[in-house]
Design an enzyme around this catalytic site. Structure first.
Site, PDB file in Angstrom:
ATOM      1  CE  LYS A  13      29.163  28.720  -8.250  1.00  0.00           C
ATOM      2  NZ  LYS A  13      29.923  29.140  -7.081  1.00  0.00           N
ATOM      3  NE  ARG A  88      34.436  28.805 -11.458  1.00  0.00           N
ATOM      4  CZ  ARG A  88      33.659  27.986 -10.877  1.00  0.00           C
ATOM      5  NH1 ARG A  88      32.912  27.199 -11.804  1.00  0.00           N
ATOM      6  NH2 ARG A  88      33.826  27.351  -9.580  1.00  0.00           N
ATOM      7  NE  ARG A 127      32.304  22.657  -1.537  1.00  0.00           N
ATOM      8  CZ  ARG A 127      32.347  23.330  -2.374  1.00  0.00           C
ATOM      9  NH1 ARG A 127      31.077  23.460  -3.226  1.00  0.00           N
ATOM     10  NH2 ARG A 127      33.316  23.879  -3.039  1.00  0.00           N
ATOM     11  NE  ARG A 160      35.109  20.382  -4.677  1.00  0.00           N
ATOM     12  CZ  ARG A 160      34.481  21.140  -5.315  1.00  0.00           C
ATOM     13  NH1 ARG A 160      33.183  21.290  -5.201  1.00  0.00           N
ATOM     14  NH2 ARG A 160      35.045  22.271  -5.915  1.00  0.00           N
ATOM     15  NE  ARG A 171      37.746  26.553  -5.387  1.00  0.00           N
ATOM     16  CZ  ARG A 171      36.704  25.928  -5.005  1.00  0.00           C
ATOM     17  NH1 ARG A 171      37.102  25.283  -3.822  1.00  0.00           N
ATOM     18  NH2 ARG A 171      35.739  25.642  -5.291  1.00  0.00           N
TER      19      ARG A 171
HETATM   20  P1  ADP Z   1      29.050  26.272  -4.579  1.00  0.00           P
HETATM   21  O1  ADP Z   1      28.188  25.348  -5.515  1.00  0.00           O
HETATM   22  O2  ADP Z   1      28.502  27.862  -4.941  1.00  0.00           O
HETATM   23  O3  ADP Z   1      30.264  26.195  -4.453  1.00  0.00           O
HETATM   24  P2  ADP Z   1      27.479  24.903  -2.473  1.00  0.00           P
HETATM   25  O4  ADP Z   1      26.326  24.612  -2.981  1.00  0.00           O
HETATM   26  O5  ADP Z   1      28.374  23.448  -2.681  1.00  0.00           O
HETATM   27  O6  ADP Z   1      28.128  25.964  -3.117  1.00  0.00           O
HETATM   28  O7  ADP Z   1      27.728  25.030  -1.031  1.00  0.00           O
HETATM   29  C1  ADP Z   1      28.822  25.116  -0.196  1.00  0.00           C
HETATM   30  C2  ADP Z   1      28.684  24.650   1.192  1.00  0.00           C
HETATM   31  O8  ADP Z   1      27.924  25.462   1.849  1.00  0.00           O
HETATM   32  C3  ADP Z   1      27.934  23.106   1.042  1.00  0.00           C
HETATM   33  O9  ADP Z   1      28.671  22.510   2.147  1.00  0.00           O
HETATM   34  C4  ADP Z   1      26.392  23.460   1.573  1.00  0.00           C
HETATM   35  O10 ADP Z   1      25.908  22.496   2.205  1.00  0.00           O
HETATM   36  C5  ADP Z   1      26.586  24.837   2.502  1.00  0.00           C
HETATM   37  N1  ADP Z   1      25.508  25.697   1.948  1.00  0.00           N
HETATM   38  C6  ADP Z   1      24.888  25.960   0.790  1.00  0.00           C
HETATM   39  N2  ADP Z   1      23.925  26.852   0.999  1.00  0.00           N
HETATM   40  C7  ADP Z   1      23.937  27.249   2.407  1.00  0.00           C
HETATM   41  C8  ADP Z   1      23.236  28.250   2.916  1.00  0.00           C
HETATM   42  N3  ADP Z   1      22.386  28.958   2.744  1.00  0.00           N
HETATM   43  N4  ADP Z   1      23.538  28.311   4.528  1.00  0.00           N
HETATM   44  C9  ADP Z   1      24.333  27.515   4.948  1.00  0.00           C
HETATM   45  N5  ADP Z   1      25.334  26.603   4.287  1.00  0.00           N
HETATM   46  C10 ADP Z   1      24.946  26.370   2.911  1.00  0.00           C
HETATM   47  P1  ADP Z   2      32.728  25.766  -6.557  1.00  0.00           P
HETATM   48  O1  ADP Z   2      31.201  25.202  -6.768  1.00  0.00           O
HETATM   49  O2  ADP Z   2      32.911  25.352  -5.379  1.00  0.00           O
HETATM   50  O3  ADP Z   2      32.400  26.999  -7.162  1.00  0.00           O
HETATM   51  P2  ADP Z   2      33.292  24.018  -9.012  1.00  0.00           P
HETATM   52  O4  ADP Z   2      33.063  22.673  -8.674  1.00  0.00           O
HETATM   53  O5  ADP Z   2      32.112  24.745  -9.871  1.00  0.00           O
HETATM   54  O6  ADP Z   2      33.501  24.752  -7.530  1.00  0.00           O
HETATM   55  O7  ADP Z   2      34.622  24.148  -9.548  1.00  0.00           O
HETATM   56  C1  ADP Z   2      35.818  23.482  -9.432  1.00  0.00           C
HETATM   57  C2  ADP Z   2      36.808  23.967 -10.265  1.00  0.00           C
HETATM   58  O8  ADP Z   2      36.896  23.462 -11.439  1.00  0.00           O
HETATM   59  C3  ADP Z   2      37.060  25.418 -10.282  1.00  0.00           C
HETATM   60  O9  ADP Z   2      37.900  25.854  -9.262  1.00  0.00           O
HETATM   61  C4  ADP Z   2      37.865  25.380 -11.818  1.00  0.00           C
HETATM   62  O10 ADP Z   2      39.152  24.954 -11.712  1.00  0.00           O
HETATM   63  C5  ADP Z   2      37.067  24.316 -12.607  1.00  0.00           C
HETATM   64  N1  ADP Z   2      36.124  25.000 -13.377  1.00  0.00           N
HETATM   65  C6  ADP Z   2      34.637  24.623 -13.242  1.00  0.00           C
HETATM   66  N2  ADP Z   2      33.899  25.241 -13.907  1.00  0.00           N
HETATM   67  C7  ADP Z   2      34.826  25.976 -14.614  1.00  0.00           C
HETATM   68  C8  ADP Z   2      34.790  26.919 -15.602  1.00  0.00           C
HETATM   69  N3  ADP Z   2      33.398  27.298 -16.241  1.00  0.00           N
HETATM   70  N4  ADP Z   2      35.787  27.634 -16.051  1.00  0.00           N
HETATM   71  C9  ADP Z   2      36.943  27.319 -15.855  1.00  0.00           C
HETATM   72  N5  ADP Z   2      37.004  26.521 -14.753  1.00  0.00           N
HETATM   73  C10 ADP Z   2      36.131  25.784 -14.318  1.00  0.00           C
END
Ligand code: ADP
Ligand code: ADP
Ligand code: ZN
Length: 214
Positions: A13, A88, A127, A160, A171
């Site tokens: 995302k 979420r 990541r 992280r 999660r």
């Molecule tokens: P999210 O915001 O949904 O948690 P991220 O954008 O941070 O996800 O992506 C999670 C991890 O996967 C990061 O290390 C990112 O560089 C990697 N990643 C994102 N998109 C892809 C993809 N299409 N193929 C492989 N790795 C990816």
């Molecule tokens: P990822 O990109 O890997 O999905 P985020 O950075 O979006 O993770 O979120 C990290 C943490 O921050 C979540 O596991 C949650 O604890 C908190 N968080 C982020 N956004 C929200 C939300 N909209 N509602 C509740 N908790 C949130």
């Protein structure tokens, strides 16, 4: 244009939201990034959020909704935004709709980046996040030029705490329970688009652009 990114933790995302923001000149708003900035600055909000984030649980809806409503007041939101990590839960989605509807507005697109659970643990353990600017990399799929050094700002990269496998498992179950229902919610509103998140980052982005239009 008001866009929501849906998908499991690690689905990509954030990666896609940054590119969408650049392509359509709208801000990328990540609630996770806002919480992490607050934790870094040791604010009251940060201290509250941290107890939940460390366990892989969601921060309570009231805290998140207040924070995001405040963010929308900033001038850069006038042409829309791409939301990454919000809503979420169903109550968060309802709060967003209520706020938009009050101004005669709606969410334009909810993009679900689909990645099966099997791929997620692998993605998350690779990541790396920059402690300086928050940029995100992947040791295999999106490596930095110099190992463990951010390409953008030169600071060091970390894994992280909540990306360690034990927390990722929690999660994921929180995701299935509380966030996945949003896919139906936005489908019923007629704004849902699904893209295959297992493809290369570039292919995923192209699929998104064909949904949003140039
Ligand atoms: P999210 O915001 O949904 O948690 P991220 O954008 O941070 O996800 O992506 C999670 C991890 O996967 C990061 O290390 C990112 O560089 C990697 N990643 C994102 N998109 C892809 C993809 N299409 N193929 C492989 N790795 C990816
Ligand atoms: P990822 O990109 O890997 O999905 P985020 O950075 O979006 O993770 O979120 C990290 C943490 O921050 C979540 O596991 C949650 O604890 C908190 N968080 C982020 N956004 C929200 C939300 N909209 N509602 C509740 N908790 C949130
Ligand atoms: Zn950096």
């Amino acid at each position: 244009m008001k866009i929501i990114m849906l998908g499991a933790p690690g689905a990509g995302k954030g990666t896609q939201a940054k590119r969408i923001a650049a392509q359509y000149t709208i801000p990328h708003i990540s609630t996770g990034d806002i919480f992490r900035a607050n934790i870094k600055n040791n604010t009251e909000l940060g201290q509250k959020a941290k107890t939940y984030m460390d366990k892989g649980e969601l921060v309570p809806d009231e805290l998140v909704v207040d924070l995001i409503m405040d963010r929308f007041k900033q001038a850069d939101c006038t042409n829309g935004y791409v939301l990454d990590g919000f809503p979420r839960t169903i109550p968060q989605a309802e709060a967003l709709d209520a706020a938009l509807n009050a101004q005669g507005e709606n969410v334009d697109f909810a993009i679900n980046v689909e990645v099966p659970d099997e791929n997620i643990i692998n993605r998350m353990s690779g990541r790396r996040a920059c402690v300086g600017c928050g940029a995100t990399y992947h040791i295999k799929y999106n490596p930095t030029k110099v190992e463990d050094v951010c390409d953008a700002c030169g600071e060091k990269l970390i894994l992280r705490d909540d990306d360690k496998p034990e927390t990722v498992k929690n999660r994921l179950s929180v995701y299935h329970e509380q966030t996945q229902p949003l896919i139906d919610y936005y489908e019923k509103k007629g704004v849902l688009a699904e893209v295959d998140g297992t493809k290369d980052m570039e292919d995923v982005f192209n699929a998104i652009v064909s949904v949003l239009g140039k």
